[in-house]
Write an enzyme that holds these catalytic residues in place. Structure first.
Site, PDB file in Angstrom:
ATOM      1  N   ASN A  55     -11.542  26.198  47.439  1.00  0.00           N
ATOM      2  CA  ASN A  55     -10.576  26.854  48.332  1.00  0.00           C
ATOM      3  C   ASN A  55      -9.286  26.046  48.430  1.00  0.00           C
ATOM      4  OD1 ASN A  55     -11.905  29.230  49.189  1.00  0.00           O
ATOM      5  ND2 ASN A  55     -13.246  28.018  50.502  1.00  0.00           N
ATOM      6  N   CYS A 101     -16.815  33.252  45.280  1.00  0.00           N
ATOM      7  CA  CYS A 101     -17.091  33.070  46.700  1.00  0.00           C
ATOM      8  C   CYS A 101     -18.446  33.730  46.945  1.00  0.00           C
ATOM      9  CB  CYS A 101     -15.987  33.753  47.511  1.00  0.00           C
ATOM     10  SG  CYS A 101     -16.072  33.512  49.288  1.00  0.00           S
ATOM     11  N   HIS A 102     -19.053  33.494  48.082  1.00  0.00           N
ATOM     12  CA  HIS A 102     -20.312  34.193  48.362  1.00  0.00           C
ATOM     13  C   HIS A 102     -20.192  35.151  49.538  1.00  0.00           C
ATOM     14  CE1 HIS A 102     -20.697  30.013  50.146  1.00  0.00           C
ATOM     15  NE2 HIS A 102     -20.558  30.782  51.205  1.00  0.00           N
ATOM     16  N   HIS A 156     -11.665  36.480  50.983  1.00  0.00           N
ATOM     17  CA  HIS A 156     -11.838  36.316  52.430  1.00  0.00           C
ATOM     18  C   HIS A 156     -11.257  37.477  53.236  1.00  0.00           C
ATOM     19  CE1 HIS A 156     -12.674  31.680  52.402  1.00  0.00           C
ATOM     20  NE2 HIS A 156     -13.517  32.381  51.664  1.00  0.00           N
ATOM     21  N   ARG A 170     -13.665  36.206  75.032  1.00  0.00           N
ATOM     22  CA  ARG A 170     -14.095  37.576  74.750  1.00  0.00           C
ATOM     23  C   ARG A 170     -14.596  37.732  73.318  1.00  0.00           C
ATOM     24  NH1 ARG A 170     -10.363  43.109  75.042  1.00  0.00           N
ATOM     25  NH2 ARG A 170     -11.938  44.494  74.107  1.00  0.00           N
TER      26      ARG A 170
END
EC number: 3.2.1.22
Length: 451
Positions: A151, A173-174, A203, A287
């Protein structure tokens, strides 16, 4: 073709990751006799990985050989596959610097490895080293395929194909396959019953279609079930790794608003957008359960666990592991044997996604066989998803231009365009932050930045 491939692992001191990748490799019949070349600049970590890999190989009944190298070019000589997994500057000092300097300037982060000031600095530290690998591959293994796990994936991949278009590479990526498994777990269904079509950027890819197979063999849309489970408080399930800080609320809330589920975790996604992390808005943090400073905490925990695991592996007679969800061995097997497979990879957008910039780095399904890694065309994705991705691509575009042209101004511009940074800091504050980060990182960054 030789009877067995040579697999070079750059960054082999990442013992646990090496274990997962090579554990998969050694259980593939066509790869059992592979020559594994381990390379790392840390001799102690390299030897530790050697011990683990040897036991893995013996336990799996593999018959290949292992060589260890601190010289990159020697490790790459005549390689067929090059797996890259390293972190330039490590957790200490560089990741700590990224978090501490940003915090002093009033910018909170969660992971900081993909976008924002943390992702920008990591790209500037990393890309020159990836280019050196490309240089060496050009000289000693020009036909090899690079499997890159480093990354920030999109910026790294983009910078390599822009400067070394002849190098065969894919960014891995996984998050696509990993999130699919998570969603199956949230609904108490078998992951193998899922069928999906996914596309976007690393991502920030979305499941454009997400279906499950029914008892009569037909497929039904899974999204209504997923939404109902979330509204009923039945999803998401507790973090599979036992990390109570990461509760995955952000992604489900975005799913409700967007109609599609994103592939990367809530802690990642929170800092790719302007809505979740704001000064004085503790209500938002509470939240949406946003885990600030998650990556440094995770690094400390992983380091402790790694030392514990390593001691166990060093004393164990054999090491037996379950297959991982990583694509590396699937790709190697498909390229080596011609047996076709489909993976999700990060590649150059050459007519793949029509409403994202051509030339940018996109994540799409790829057919892999003896012909190579062949990305599949997606067409047009929903406009609101493309608009969100574009905000991230803006940063990637400017940072890639900055390092390709050695233009410090574009580094500031990349930070200015970051959605989270722009939602928190003014222009002068962003410039001051970038200046402080460059000064703090010093020699970890390219010399042209400090001229």
């Amino acid at each position: 073709m030789m009877t067995a491939p040579k697999i070079t692992f750059i960054g082999a001191g990442s013992t646990i990751f090496v274990k997962n990748i090579l554990g998969d490799v050694f259980h593939r019949e066509a790869l059992k006799s592979a020559h594994v070349a381990l390379m790392d600049i840390d001799e102690t970590r390299l030897e530790e990985s050697h011990i683990v890999v040897r036991k893995l190989m013996d336990s799996a009944g593999a018959s290949g050989r292992i060589t260890c190298h601190t010289n990159q070019k020697a490790a790459l000589q005549d390689a067929d596959f090059v797996v890259v997994a390293f972190q330039i500057g490590g957790y200490e000092p560089c990741t700590v610097t990224d978090f501490e300097v940003c915090k002093r300037h009033g910018l909170e982060q969660t992971i900081a490895d993909t976008l924002g000031p943390g992702g920008i600095m990591r790209a500037l530290r990393t890309i020159p080293h990836l280019w050196r690998i490309c240089e060496d591959m050009t000289e000693v293994c020009p036909k090899a395929t690079m499997l890159n796990y480093v990354n920030p994936m999109a910026m790294n991949t983009w910078a390599m194909y822009a400067r070394y278009p002849h190098i065969k590479q894919v960014g891995l990526c996984h998050s696509v396959q990993g999130t699919a498994e998570e969603l199956a777990r949230d609904l108490n269904i078998d992951p193998t019953s899922l069928r999906y079509r996914c596309a976007g950027i690393n991502h920030m890819a979305f499941y454009l279609e997400l279906e499950r197979k029914t008892a009569d063999g037909t497929y039904v849309n899974l999204y209504p079930e997923l939404l109902a489970a979330y509204d009923a408080g039945q999803a998401p399930k507790p973090n599979i790794h036992g990390n109570e800080r990461c509760q995955n609320i952000v992604r489900y809330e975005m799913f409700k608003k967007l109609g599609y589920f994103v592939t990367e975790s809530s802690e990642h996604f929170a800092e790719y957008t302007p809505w979740f992390i704001k000064p004085g808005r503790e209500d938002l943090i509470a939240r949406y359960k946003v885990p600030l400073d998650e990556y440094p905490k995770r690094c400390v925990e992983q380091l402790a666990n790694w030392h514990k695991e390593l001691e166990e592996y060093k004393t164990a007679e054999r090491i037996d592991i379950k297959p991982s969800r990583e694509y590396a061995s699937t790709i190697m097997n498909a390229l080596w044997t011609g047996e076709p497979s489909v993976i999700y990879g990060n590649v150059r957008n050459e007519g793949l996604i029509d409403n994202l910039p051509q030339g940018s780095c996109v994540e799409v399904a790829c057919l892999v066989d003896a012909n190579g890694i062949q990305p599949t065309k997606v067409g047009t994705i929903p406009s609101h998803l493309a608009a969100m991705m574009q905000t991230n691509i803006n940063v990637q575009t400017l940072l890639t231009e900055a390092i390709l042209t050695e233009n410090r101004d574009r580094v500031y511009h990349a930070a200015m365009m970051d959605p989270h940074t722009a939602a928190v800091l003014g222009i002068e504050e962003i410039y001051a932050l970038v200046d402080d980060l460059i000064a703090a990182h010093g020699d970890w960054l390219p010399a042209w930045l400090r001229r």
